[in-house]
Design a protein around this motif. Structure first.
Motif, PDB file in Angstrom:
ATOM      1  N   ARG A  24       0.832  -1.197   0.000  1.00  0.00           N
ATOM      2  CA  ARG A  24       0.000   0.000   0.000  1.00  0.00           C
ATOM      3  C   ARG A  24       0.867   1.248   0.000  1.00  0.00           C
ATOM      4  NH1 ARG A  24      -5.115  -0.379   0.464  1.00  0.00           N
ATOM      5  NH2 ARG A  24      -6.050  -2.406   0.883  1.00  0.00           N
ATOM      6  N   THR A 330      -6.776   9.067   3.743  1.00  0.00           N
ATOM      7  CA  THR A 330      -6.191   8.271   4.812  1.00  0.00           C
ATOM      8  C   THR A 330      -6.432   8.971   6.142  1.00  0.00           C
ATOM      9  OG1 THR A 330      -4.029   9.337   4.599  1.00  0.00           O
ATOM     10  CG2 THR A 330      -4.413   7.358   3.294  1.00  0.00           C
ATOM     11  N   SER A 345      -7.114   3.912   8.606  1.00  0.00           N
ATOM     12  CA  SER A 345      -8.029   3.587   7.513  1.00  0.00           C
ATOM     13  C   SER A 345      -7.606   4.320   6.253  1.00  0.00           C
ATOM     14  CB  SER A 345      -9.478   3.950   7.869  1.00  0.00           C
ATOM     15  OG  SER A 345      -9.609   5.347   8.041  1.00  0.00           O
ATOM     16  N   SER A 346      -7.849   3.674   5.127  1.00  0.00           N
ATOM     17  CA  SER A 346      -7.513   4.251   3.826  1.00  0.00           C
ATOM     18  C   SER A 346      -8.604   3.877   2.829  1.00  0.00           C
ATOM     19  CB  SER A 346      -6.158   3.730   3.342  1.00  0.00           C
ATOM     20  OG  SER A 346      -5.887   4.170   2.026  1.00  0.00           O
ATOM     21  N   GLU A 347      -9.118   4.879   2.123  1.00  0.00           N
ATOM     22  CA  GLU A 347     -10.140   4.652   1.101  1.00  0.00           C
ATOM     23  C   GLU A 347      -9.619   5.174  -0.234  1.00  0.00           C
ATOM     24  OE1 GLU A 347     -14.923   5.297   0.691  1.00  0.00           O
ATOM     25  OE2 GLU A 347     -13.703   7.065   1.092  1.00  0.00           O
ATOM     26  N   ASN A 368     -11.314   0.543  -3.093  1.00  0.00           N
ATOM     27  CA  ASN A 368     -10.967  -0.351  -1.999  1.00  0.00           C
ATOM     28  C   ASN A 368     -10.974   0.406  -0.678  1.00  0.00           C
ATOM     29  OD1 ASN A 368      -8.467  -1.596  -0.218  1.00  0.00           O
ATOM     30  ND2 ASN A 368      -9.642  -3.182  -1.255  1.00  0.00           N
ATOM     31  N   TYR A 370      -9.559  -0.011   3.278  1.00  0.00           N
ATOM     32  CA  TYR A 370      -8.678  -0.743   4.195  1.00  0.00           C
ATOM     33  C   TYR A 370      -8.780  -0.095   5.560  1.00  0.00           C
ATOM     34  CZ  TYR A 370      -4.431  -2.682   6.281  1.00  0.00           C
ATOM     35  OH  TYR A 370      -3.531  -3.303   7.103  1.00  0.00           O
ATOM     36  N   ASP A 371      -9.058  -0.892   6.593  1.00  0.00           N
ATOM     37  CA  ASP A 371      -9.213  -0.366   7.939  1.00  0.00           C
ATOM     38  C   ASP A 371      -8.661  -1.386   8.924  1.00  0.00           C
ATOM     39  OD1 ASP A 371     -10.957   1.863   9.545  1.00  0.00           O
ATOM     40  OD2 ASP A 371     -10.973  -0.057  10.595  1.00  0.00           O
ATOM     41  N   VAL A 372      -7.813  -0.915   9.846  1.00  0.00           N
ATOM     42  CA  VAL A 372      -7.223  -1.807  10.828  1.00  0.00           C
ATOM     43  C   VAL A 372      -7.268  -1.137  12.198  1.00  0.00           C
ATOM     44  CG1 VAL A 372      -4.897  -0.941  10.300  1.00  0.00           C
ATOM     45  CG2 VAL A 372      -5.165  -3.140  11.487  1.00  0.00           C
ATOM     46  N   PRO A 380      -7.549  -6.934   9.975  1.00  0.00           N
ATOM     47  CA  PRO A 380      -7.833  -5.736   9.166  1.00  0.00           C
ATOM     48  C   PRO A 380      -8.998  -5.986   8.210  1.00  0.00           C
ATOM     49  CG  PRO A 380      -5.484  -6.271   9.155  1.00  0.00           C
ATOM     50  CD  PRO A 380      -6.186  -7.440   9.771  1.00  0.00           C
ATOM     51  N   ASP A 382     -10.210  -5.352   4.592  1.00  0.00           N
ATOM     52  CA  ASP A 382      -9.678  -5.029   3.272  1.00  0.00           C
ATOM     53  C   ASP A 382     -10.712  -5.499   2.260  1.00  0.00           C
ATOM     54  OD1 ASP A 382      -8.122  -4.335   1.136  1.00  0.00           O
ATOM     55  OD2 ASP A 382      -6.332  -5.420   1.784  1.00  0.00           O
ATOM     56  N   THR A 383     -11.542  -4.571   1.782  1.00  0.00           N
ATOM     57  CA  THR A 383     -12.721  -4.974   1.035  1.00  0.00           C
ATOM     58  C   THR A 383     -13.001  -4.002  -0.104  1.00  0.00           C
ATOM     59  OG1 THR A 383     -15.096  -5.455   1.277  1.00  0.00           O
ATOM     60  CG2 THR A 383     -14.210  -3.657   2.581  1.00  0.00           C
TER      61      THR A 383
END
Length: 394
Positions: A24, A330, A345-347, A368, A370-372, A380, A382-383
């Motif tokens: 990433r 982010t 988190s990142s979109e 996408n 991504y969130d942790v 995490p 990741d979807t």
């Protein structure tokens, strides 16, 4: 009626935030490099009229109404002042937002005498109260041709008719605000038109906001083997919010690039009220000799957090009605006094922004998410992600 606050998890060691996955990080750096090269390659190609201006679409609520708009008071240096005062009255038949059957009535019977019969348990039940709200505010706007500056300040003063404060003599003298409260906010935002194709927007604010009684800091339940603790804040809780944001928008012919950075800080005030401690020993029945009721501050610092937010977007106009875009947001949230709550988190989205005649605008994006959360046992997220914004102007 009790809201869990996660205090039972605060006995373990903290976990340092993990770094962003290498893949990433490389993709983000690659995206930044691509936008940077496009920025340089398109320099000097700006045009007077941006392809992204669609001023014909103005909602009914946003249309100017000069016959109704306040005129303002003119002061020196090209500024207008808009003072305002609003009054309101609220009647609430359940100021604690409690169910009709109160669990504390049951818990109170497990306390030893004379703690069993106190005004604390009497207060933890549905109460009816009327509140008078006074909201003075002032706005100062610039009246310049190119740049703009706006300053605002407002406060909300609530005064209770029945329960302005709370006092008790047992287990010790205590006095705290109950229904009365004061809130305020100050803000400044400005726009600097460096050139016709380069704009810098700056926003900053600081405020004190009353938290609703449904906030989980008002009633905190913590449990351990053979013990139960219940903390209830009678005093109102507040969050102090500081927010600062800088946004840069640059047009290059058919390209538009938007970069912004924002920092938010949330600081929570401590509450004040009773703490019920029930010790069950080796049985399921409470031990009155080891159960207690105390009164004092209720710590809320585990809610404190701050969030740096980064936003990057690039648009390419195919025409005056259609544009392609790619963006990434982010957010990193850090809790200095709370363990296992830090998160990242990142979109990332790509899509199209378009206009249908002058009545409909839409933006469709896919990408996408991504969130942790940096906590043991949590994987995490990741979807795939999607967004649709549709605006219709009847």
């Amino acid at each position: 009626m009790f809201a869990s606050s996660g205090l039972t998890n605060l006995i373990l060691d903290g976990i340092s935030p993990r770094p962003v996955p290498a893949g990433r990080f490389i993709s983000r750096m690659g995206g930044l490099a691509f936008i940077g090269l496009s920025w340089v390659g398109c320099a000097g190609a700006a045009q007077a009229q941006s392809l992204f201006d669609r001023s014909e679409n103005v909602t009914v609520a946003a249309r100017p109404r000069p016959e109704y708009d306040p005129l303002g008071l003119r002061i020196g240096a090209g500024f207008l002042v808009y003072p305002e005062v609003t009054l309101g009255e609220t009647l609430d038949d359940n100021v604690f937002e409690l169910p009709s059957s109160d669990l504390l009535d049951v818990l109170a019977q497990q306390l030893p005498d004379p703690q069993r019969f106190t005004r604390f348990t009497d207060k933890m039940r549905p109460l009816t109260d009327a509140t008078l709200s006074i909201e003075p505010s002032i706005t100062i706007k610039s009246n310049w041709n190119q740049h703009s500056l706006k300053l605002t300040a407002n406060t909300t003063i609530d005064r209770s008719a029945e329960y302005p404060d709370f006092s008790a003599d047992f287990p010790g003298p205590s006095h705290t605000p109950f229904g009365n409260s004061e809130q305020y906010n100050v803000a400044a935002d400005g726009t600097l038109n460096v050139r016709h194709d380069l704009t810098v927007n700056v926003d900053a604010s600081y405020g004190r906001q009353l938290l609703p009684r449904t906030f989980d800091g008002y009633v905190i339940v913590s449990s351990a083997p053979h013990a139960l603790g219940v903390m209830a804040s009678f005093s109102p809780l507040f969050e102090n919010i500081a927010d600062a944001k800088v946004e840069i928008v640059k047009d290059f012919a058919r390209f538009r690039f938007t970069v912004s950075g924002e920092f938010q800080n949330y600081d929570y005030t401590d509450g004040f009220g009773p703490t019920f401690n029930f010790n069950y020993g080796s049985t399921l029945q409470p031990n009155p000799a080891k159960s207690s009721l105390t009164v004092g501050p209720i710590d809320q610092t585990f809610h404190n957090h701050d969030s740096p937010i980064e936003y990057l977007r690039g648009d390419y106009a195919l025409s005056t009605d259609v544009a392609l875009f790619a963006e990434e947001t982010t957010t990193e949230t850090r809790y200095p006094n709370g363990l296992f709550q830090n998160r990242f988190s990142s979109e990332t989205l790509v899509g199209v922004n378009f206009q249908v005649f002058s009545l409909i605008t839409a933006e469709i994006g896919v990408g996408n998410l991504y969130d942790v959360v940096y906590s043991h046992g949590l994987k995490p997220v990741d979807t795939p992600d999607a967004r649709l914004n549709l605006t219709y102007f009847p």
